[in-house]
Design a protein around this motif. Structure first.
Motif, PDB file in Angstrom:
ATOM      1  N   LEU A  54      -0.808  -8.750  -7.263  1.00  0.00           N
ATOM      2  CA  LEU A  54      -2.129  -9.370  -7.317  1.00  0.00           C
ATOM      3  C   LEU A  54      -3.013  -8.445  -8.152  1.00  0.00           C
ATOM      4  O   LEU A  54      -3.465  -7.404  -7.667  1.00  0.00           O
ATOM      5  CB  LEU A  54      -2.700  -9.547  -5.909  1.00  0.00           C
ATOM      6  CG  LEU A  54      -1.857 -10.395  -4.959  1.00  0.00           C
ATOM      7  CD1 LEU A  54      -2.413 -10.342  -3.547  1.00  0.00           C
ATOM      8  CD2 LEU A  54      -1.813 -11.828  -5.451  1.00  0.00           C
ATOM      9  N   LEU A  55      -3.196  -8.808  -9.412  1.00  0.00           N
ATOM     10  CA  LEU A  55      -3.922  -7.953 -10.340  1.00  0.00           C
ATOM     11  C   LEU A  55      -5.397  -8.346 -10.395  1.00  0.00           C
ATOM     12  O   LEU A  55      -5.722  -9.526 -10.549  1.00  0.00           O
ATOM     13  CB  LEU A  55      -3.296  -8.034 -11.730  1.00  0.00           C
ATOM     14  CG  LEU A  55      -1.814  -7.667 -11.790  1.00  0.00           C
ATOM     15  CD1 LEU A  55      -1.291  -7.804 -13.210  1.00  0.00           C
ATOM     16  CD2 LEU A  55      -1.569  -6.267 -11.243  1.00  0.00           C
ATOM     17  N   ASP A  56      -6.245  -7.369 -10.262  1.00  0.00           N
ATOM     18  CA  ASP A  56      -7.691  -7.549 -10.311  1.00  0.00           C
ATOM     19  C   ASP A  56      -8.117  -7.584 -11.768  1.00  0.00           C
ATOM     20  O   ASP A  56      -8.068  -6.568 -12.461  1.00  0.00           O
ATOM     21  CB  ASP A  56      -8.353  -6.389  -9.570  1.00  0.00           C
ATOM     22  CG  ASP A  56      -9.866  -6.429  -9.595  1.00  0.00           C
ATOM     23  OD1 ASP A  56     -10.443  -7.414 -10.116  1.00  0.00           O
ATOM     24  OD2 ASP A  56     -10.477  -5.477  -9.079  1.00  0.00           O
ATOM     25  N   PHE A  58     -10.696  -1.310 -11.016  1.00  0.00           N
ATOM     26  CA  PHE A  58      -9.854  -2.470 -10.724  1.00  0.00           C
ATOM     27  C   PHE A  58      -8.923  -2.125  -9.581  1.00  0.00           C
ATOM     28  O   PHE A  58      -8.357  -1.034  -9.540  1.00  0.00           O
ATOM     29  CB  PHE A  58      -9.062  -2.854 -11.977  1.00  0.00           C
ATOM     30  CG  PHE A  58      -9.955  -3.187 -13.143  1.00  0.00           C
ATOM     31  CD1 PHE A  58     -10.347  -4.492 -13.363  1.00  0.00           C
ATOM     32  CD2 PHE A  58     -10.422  -2.184 -13.989  1.00  0.00           C
ATOM     33  CE1 PHE A  58     -11.193  -4.802 -14.428  1.00  0.00           C
ATOM     34  CE2 PHE A  58     -11.266  -2.478 -15.050  1.00  0.00           C
ATOM     35  CZ  PHE A  58     -11.656  -3.792 -15.265  1.00  0.00           C
ATOM     36  N   PHE A  59      -8.753  -3.062  -8.654  1.00  0.00           N
ATOM     37  CA  PHE A  59      -7.980  -2.820  -7.436  1.00  0.00           C
ATOM     38  C   PHE A  59      -6.812  -3.806  -7.388  1.00  0.00           C
ATOM     39  O   PHE A  59      -6.987  -4.987  -7.098  1.00  0.00           O
ATOM     40  CB  PHE A  59      -8.887  -2.967  -6.210  1.00  0.00           C
ATOM     41  CG  PHE A  59     -10.069  -2.029  -6.259  1.00  0.00           C
ATOM     42  CD1 PHE A  59      -9.953  -0.744  -5.766  1.00  0.00           C
ATOM     43  CD2 PHE A  59     -11.267  -2.419  -6.837  1.00  0.00           C
ATOM     44  CE1 PHE A  59     -11.021   0.145  -5.821  1.00  0.00           C
ATOM     45  CE2 PHE A  59     -12.341  -1.540  -6.902  1.00  0.00           C
ATOM     46  CZ  PHE A  59     -12.216  -0.266  -6.403  1.00  0.00           C
ATOM     47  N   ASN A  60      -5.625  -3.314  -7.707  1.00  0.00           N
ATOM     48  CA  ASN A  60      -4.417  -4.132  -7.754  1.00  0.00           C
ATOM     49  C   ASN A  60      -3.600  -3.938  -6.491  1.00  0.00           C
ATOM     50  O   ASN A  60      -3.484  -2.826  -5.986  1.00  0.00           O
ATOM     51  CB  ASN A  60      -3.574  -3.755  -8.971  1.00  0.00           C
ATOM     52  CG  ASN A  60      -4.321  -3.952 -10.269  1.00  0.00           C
ATOM     53  OD1 ASN A  60      -5.044  -4.932 -10.433  1.00  0.00           O
ATOM     54  ND2 ASN A  60      -4.157  -3.025 -11.186  1.00  0.00           N
ATOM     55  N   ASN A  68       1.117  -1.744  -1.232  1.00  0.00           N
ATOM     56  CA  ASN A  68       0.475  -0.718  -2.055  1.00  0.00           C
ATOM     57  C   ASN A  68      -0.768  -1.280  -2.725  1.00  0.00           C
ATOM     58  O   ASN A  68      -0.798  -2.456  -3.099  1.00  0.00           O
ATOM     59  CB  ASN A  68       1.408  -0.234  -3.168  1.00  0.00           C
ATOM     60  CG  ASN A  68       2.685   0.346  -2.638  1.00  0.00           C
ATOM     61  OD1 ASN A  68       2.659   1.317  -1.913  1.00  0.00           O
ATOM     62  ND2 ASN A  68       3.799  -0.256  -2.971  1.00  0.00           N
ATOM     63  N   MET A  69      -1.747  -0.424  -2.888  1.00  0.00           N
ATOM     64  CA  MET A  69      -2.918  -0.760  -3.685  1.00  0.00           C
ATOM     65  C   MET A  69      -3.179   0.399  -4.633  1.00  0.00           C
ATOM     66  O   MET A  69      -3.075   1.568  -4.234  1.00  0.00           O
ATOM     67  CB  MET A  69      -4.158  -0.983  -2.836  1.00  0.00           C
ATOM     68  CG  MET A  69      -5.425  -1.142  -3.687  1.00  0.00           C
ATOM     69  SD  MET A  69      -6.916  -1.238  -2.716  1.00  0.00           S
ATOM     70  CE  MET A  69      -6.870  -2.972  -2.347  1.00  0.00           C
ATOM     71  N   ARG A  88      -4.216   5.663  -5.077  1.00  0.00           N
ATOM     72  CA  ARG A  88      -3.150   4.741  -4.679  1.00  0.00           C
ATOM     73  C   ARG A  88      -3.023   4.827  -3.167  1.00  0.00           C
ATOM     74  O   ARG A  88      -2.957   5.926  -2.605  1.00  0.00           O
ATOM     75  CB  ARG A  88      -1.840   5.110  -5.355  1.00  0.00           C
ATOM     76  CG  ARG A  88      -0.721   4.138  -5.033  1.00  0.00           C
ATOM     77  CD  ARG A  88       0.486   4.416  -5.932  1.00  0.00           C
ATOM     78  NE  ARG A  88       1.586   3.572  -5.566  1.00  0.00           N
ATOM     79  CZ  ARG A  88       1.822   2.368  -6.076  1.00  0.00           C
ATOM     80  NH1 ARG A  88       1.020   1.878  -6.979  1.00  0.00           N
ATOM     81  NH2 ARG A  88       2.847   1.666  -5.695  1.00  0.00           N
ATOM     82  N   ILE A  89      -3.014   3.678  -2.542  1.00  0.00           N
ATOM     83  CA  ILE A  89      -2.824   3.599  -1.089  1.00  0.00           C
ATOM     84  C   ILE A  89      -1.432   3.022  -0.871  1.00  0.00           C
ATOM     85  O   ILE A  89      -1.117   1.949  -1.384  1.00  0.00           O
ATOM     86  CB  ILE A  89      -3.891   2.705  -0.442  1.00  0.00           C
ATOM     87  CG1 ILE A  89      -5.284   3.292  -0.675  1.00  0.00           C
ATOM     88  CG2 ILE A  89      -3.613   2.532   1.046  1.00  0.00           C
ATOM     89  CD1 ILE A  89      -6.413   2.369  -0.296  1.00  0.00           C
ATOM     90  N   ASN A  90      -0.606   3.733  -0.126  1.00  0.00           N
ATOM     91  CA  ASN A  90       0.753   3.292   0.172  1.00  0.00           C
ATOM     92  C   ASN A  90       0.873   3.063   1.674  1.00  0.00           C
ATOM     93  O   ASN A  90       0.576   3.963   2.456  1.00  0.00           O
ATOM     94  CB  ASN A  90       1.776   4.347  -0.243  1.00  0.00           C
ATOM     95  CG  ASN A  90       1.736   4.629  -1.720  1.00  0.00           C
ATOM     96  OD1 ASN A  90       1.787   3.718  -2.531  1.00  0.00           O
ATOM     97  ND2 ASN A  90       1.617   5.887  -2.078  1.00  0.00           N
ATOM     98  N   LEU A  91       1.318   1.901   2.041  1.00  0.00           N
ATOM     99  CA  LEU A  91       1.577   1.581   3.436  1.00  0.00           C
ATOM    100  C   LEU A  91       3.026   1.182   3.548  1.00  0.00           C
ATOM    101  O   LEU A  91       3.487   0.275   2.845  1.00  0.00           O
ATOM    102  CB  LEU A  91       0.684   0.425   3.906  1.00  0.00           C
ATOM    103  CG  LEU A  91       0.973  -0.132   5.280  1.00  0.00           C
ATOM    104  CD1 LEU A  91       0.624   0.884   6.368  1.00  0.00           C
ATOM    105  CD2 LEU A  91       0.204  -1.425   5.506  1.00  0.00           C
TER     106      LEU A  91
END
Length: 75
Positions: free
Chosen positions: A14-16, A5-7, A54-55, A67-70
Motif C-alpha cells: 500500500l504505497l502512499d 510518505f508512509f508505505n 511493515n511500514m 521503518r516499523i517492523n511487526l
C-alpha cells in the motif's frame, strides 16, 4: 515544509502517493507510529494471518527515515 510518505507492506503493498507535510524527521516518526497503530487496530485479523507487517516512512528524496517492523511468532 518537507513531505513524508508512509508505505505499508503486509502481503500486499500500500504505497502512499500523497504524503504528509511535516516539519522534520521526529514528527514523521510520531506520525508513522500513529498511522501504524490505527492500521494495526483496524486490520488485526488480517495481519495476524500474515504474521508480518511493515511500514516505512520515506522523505521526499525516497530516503527511508523510519521503518516499523511487526512480526508475530507462535509457540
Amino acid at each position: 515544509m518537507p513531505r513524508f510518505f508512509f508505505n505499508v507492506f503486509d502481503g500486499r503493498s500500500l504505497l502512499d502517493t500523497d504524503g504528509v507535510e511535516l516539519p522534520d524527521d521526529t514528527l514523521a516518526r510520531e506520525e508513522a507510529l500513529r498511522i501504524a497503530g490505527g492500521a494495526i487496530a483496524r486490520e488485526a485479523a488480517r495481519i495476524a494471518a500474515n504474521l508480518v507487517w511493515n511500514m516505512e516512512a520515506l522523505d521526499e528524496t525516497g530516503r527511508c527515515v523510519y521503518r516499523i517492523n511487526l512480526s508475530i511468532t507462535t509457540g
